[in-house]
Motif scaffolding. Sequence first.
Motif, PDB file in Angstrom:
ATOM      1  N   ASP A 579     -14.311   4.657  -0.116  1.00  0.00           N
ATOM      2  CA  ASP A 579     -13.495   3.583  -0.687  1.00  0.00           C
ATOM      3  C   ASP A 579     -13.088   3.942  -2.119  1.00  0.00           C
ATOM      4  OD1 ASP A 579     -15.710   3.079  -2.320  1.00  0.00           O
ATOM      5  OD2 ASP A 579     -16.403   1.398  -1.100  1.00  0.00           O
ATOM      6  N   GLU A 580     -12.298   3.060  -2.711  1.00  0.00           N
ATOM      7  CA  GLU A 580     -11.744   3.316  -4.036  1.00  0.00           C
ATOM      8  C   GLU A 580     -12.840   3.481  -5.086  1.00  0.00           C
ATOM      9  OE1 GLU A 580      -9.166   0.629  -7.103  1.00  0.00           O
ATOM     10  OE2 GLU A 580      -8.379   0.784  -5.042  1.00  0.00           O
ATOM     11  N   ARG A 636       0.424   8.169   6.367  1.00  0.00           N
ATOM     12  CA  ARG A 636      -0.694   7.324   5.940  1.00  0.00           C
ATOM     13  C   ARG A 636      -0.594   7.062   4.434  1.00  0.00           C
ATOM     14  NH1 ARG A 636      -5.078   6.942   9.468  1.00  0.00           N
ATOM     15  NH2 ARG A 636      -5.796   5.425   7.951  1.00  0.00           N
ATOM     16  N   GLU A 638      -1.259   4.542   2.654  1.00  0.00           N
ATOM     17  CA  GLU A 638      -2.354   3.782   2.064  1.00  0.00           C
ATOM     18  C   GLU A 638      -3.481   4.701   1.599  1.00  0.00           C
ATOM     19  OE1 GLU A 638      -3.475   4.391   6.321  1.00  0.00           O
ATOM     20  OE2 GLU A 638      -1.625   3.922   5.230  1.00  0.00           O
ATOM     21  N   ASP A 641      -2.332   6.032  -1.766  1.00  0.00           N
ATOM     22  CA  ASP A 641      -2.344   4.923  -2.728  1.00  0.00           C
ATOM     23  C   ASP A 641      -3.758   4.649  -3.241  1.00  0.00           C
ATOM     24  OD1 ASP A 641       0.330   4.446  -2.807  1.00  0.00           O
ATOM     25  OD2 ASP A 641       0.258   2.453  -1.908  1.00  0.00           O
ATOM     26  N   GLN A 642      -4.710   4.620  -2.321  1.00  0.00           N
ATOM     27  CA  GLN A 642      -6.098   4.355  -2.696  1.00  0.00           C
ATOM     28  C   GLN A 642      -6.612   5.448  -3.630  1.00  0.00           C
ATOM     29  OE1 GLN A 642      -9.334   4.922   0.235  1.00  0.00           O
ATOM     30  NE2 GLN A 642      -9.851   2.767  -0.128  1.00  0.00           N
ATOM     31  N   ARG A 645      -5.025   5.082  -7.128  1.00  0.00           N
ATOM     32  CA  ARG A 645      -5.644   3.976  -7.881  1.00  0.00           C
ATOM     33  C   ARG A 645      -6.977   4.408  -8.481  1.00  0.00           C
ATOM     34  NH1 ARG A 645      -3.754   0.685  -3.504  1.00  0.00           N
ATOM     35  NH2 ARG A 645      -2.141  -0.773  -4.194  1.00  0.00           N
ATOM     36  N   ARG A 675       5.908   5.998  -7.170  1.00  0.00           N
ATOM     37  CA  ARG A 675       4.759   5.215  -6.721  1.00  0.00           C
ATOM     38  C   ARG A 675       3.677   5.191  -7.790  1.00  0.00           C
ATOM     39  NH1 ARG A 675       3.295   0.856  -5.122  1.00  0.00           N
ATOM     40  NH2 ARG A 675       1.351   0.712  -3.935  1.00  0.00           N
TER      41      ARG A 675
END
Length: 837
Positions: A579-580, A636, A638, A641-642, A645, A675
């Motif tokens: 996870d992030e 993909r 996302e 993006d994760q 971040r 982005r």
Amino acid sequence: MPDNNNDLTLSAPLSGPVLTLGNVPDDVFASGAMGDGIAIDPLNDCLHAPCAGVVIHVARTGHALTIRADNGAEVLLHVGIDTVELQGEGFALLVQQGARVSNGQPLVRFDLDRIARQCKSLVSLIILTNGEQFELRPVAVNAVKVGEALLRIVARQAGVVQPVMADTAEAHASASVRITHRGGLHARPAALIRKTAQGFSSLSQLHFAGKSASCASLIGLMGLGIGEQDEVQVTCRGQDCDAALQALVAALSLTTAEAVQAPVIAAARPVNREAGVLQGVCAAPGLVCGPLFRLNSIELPEDPRNHARHEQLQHLDSALEQVRGEIRNTLEHARQRQAVEEEEIFAAHLALLEDPTLLEAATAAIEHGSAATHAWRDAIQAQCAVLLGLGKPLFAERANDLRDLQQRVLRALLGEAWQFELPAGAIVVAHELTPSDLLQLSAQNAAGICMAEGGATSHVAILARGKDLPCVVALGSEVLAITQGQRVVLDAANGRLELNPDDARHAQVHQIRDAQKQRRQLQQAQAHAAASTLDGVGIEVAANVASSSEAQIAYDNGADGVGLLRTEFLFVDRRTAPDEQEQRQAYQAVMDAMGDKSVIIRTIDVGGDKQLDYLPLPAEANPVLGLRGIRMAQVRPELLDQQLRALLQVSPLQRCRILLPMVSEVDELLHIRQRLDELCAELQLTQRPELGVMIEVPAAALMAEQLAEHADFLSIGTNDLSQYTLAMDRDHAGLAARVDALHPALLRLIAQTCSGAAKHGRWVGVCGALASDPLATPVLVGLGVRELSVSPPQIAAIKDRVRHLDAAQCRQLSQALLNLSSAGAVRQACQHHWPLS
């Protein structure tokens, strides 16, 4: 259900959709390494017998068993993928090994939900393991119910190659080809043939001198004894037989050579003409002196042959899985260190360990009462005898790879750790060492290696050169009689073992080694200082790392920063994506390890040959040309993006630089830049980290000027750029030696990249393996590269190399190299202009 002529029709042991092996989500099964077969995605929770027969093997965890049908066919039934990890939980065996079963009889009940939740896949396999005696003919169905006809097993006619029939229901193709591999079809070219065959669904075989072998079996292929210039017949049977045949003919007729860098490559023992000296063959150069330590192999006592079959099969399964795990760890470490030759050697070992011919021989011996230890030893020795009996040196050397697996599995079976107390600076002597022996001895700081047998083209020799470990082979049995602990001098470059060196010789050896050590110490003492050429051009020497621990090693070794953090280490070998928060903590740990130095973090580069279990991608004919690197963001977004971040939350942000892999056009860069700006706005950031582009496809190099207009820096990945420019797979066993980044075409692309970047005031780095090659350092400096990202142990040496260069002279001479004819010519010119002392 027996048919005429000893043929057999198998009924479906499960209900569900039917898949071909090529669609099974497991490399070993999909490649056919375990044998030909078919798969079912089960809808029921009970496995049934596909025919009448005897249960000859049951896996200790209950997830798989093998039935020998009345006609002799042996059928492996395997429930799910990676279900061995459940350790038997969720499986209820309804039969025992040795039991007679009838067609349709329930064999195993299993927990469908548990397997679906905890394992890689529910897809279950029906595999014919003795395909040399039978062949499979699938019944054309898309889905089956338990008991319906699934496969026909047809007995092969012994010693006869099936002719191509124009009206056959299954397509055939065959051709004759002359083998041009140097030394014949030994382990490496055999691995190439096996890998090539794995790319097709067709069943492929080689036929030579009245014998045949499946292209799925390394041992079978090597056991044919095919030599250089021998003519063989290739047969392929299946839907893609024509394409498979064409690929196999090309692979078989490819001219390759062993990558031997030792001064002498012949393994014939030289005549000893000097008293007190044993003469051998140099496998890896170097000069050392020290006490001699003799290493003996494992010897087994007499076998009473009255063991419980089930228990011994379990012992062998456990030992094999332990050794497979060890080899996979070795492979992973080799990949991280970019030790290509080491990776190739142990990938071949892993393939040998999964070879059906070898496993069947050991299992058969256990079925007849042998201990697992003796069954494994005898299976290996039988195959070694075949190779040695061929009377060809390269085949004899490849038998050493089998002996390596013999020793490793025996240690696992006997519960013996590979651990010896080596005297300080010991020179180890043995009859013949194996690759895993050498890795262990290197880890325990052996000073040198000498062997009674062996050859300079062996895998041990290749590893010794990679470890910078002096090694002499073919010294003769006399070397085994030397007194344990006797001090000797090993002059490996000249193939000499000096048995009675006097004090003067000892002093001379120490003086030479001290001078070498002093130079390395001087380099290390200056490793933390900046590196500039004699005429004042600064070159940043950074490090390639894959974790915070490696970053700490790089910092301690004097790295000017991290030139490439491979973030894949966070994503592989797990069932879910990080996870992030986990990502942010991992990136921050690398930043912290590097103090106040900059860190270039490459976004996730998966796809191609790097797959993730939790990120299923469509099957691709050419994965390295498909969805990989930045192209993943298209399917993909996302995931990227994760990661972005997480990267935007490291501190201090100005020391973080983001690098995008596999960019081939400006629009890809502009999309990610936009982005990144949007995410910065969402996180209320007033600054954005620098954004760079990897130059690893020719299109990016040719568009470097346009990319540099929008990127903050460019970083050249010479490994991929080499394979894409030269159209040679860098993992191809037969082409690896030719994928050389000092090829003039590569140098032209590097020159164009630097020129294009300079027009926009951008700097260019190199993070591929070429940056770690000291012979290439002056060329890269001359072409305009200003950052070299290398493996941590090489930082001091590369900085020292830079400090002895004149950048103006490098510029002048490098331009001339662009017009040379080959990588070999470039390397020769580099050695002439900038010799490595």
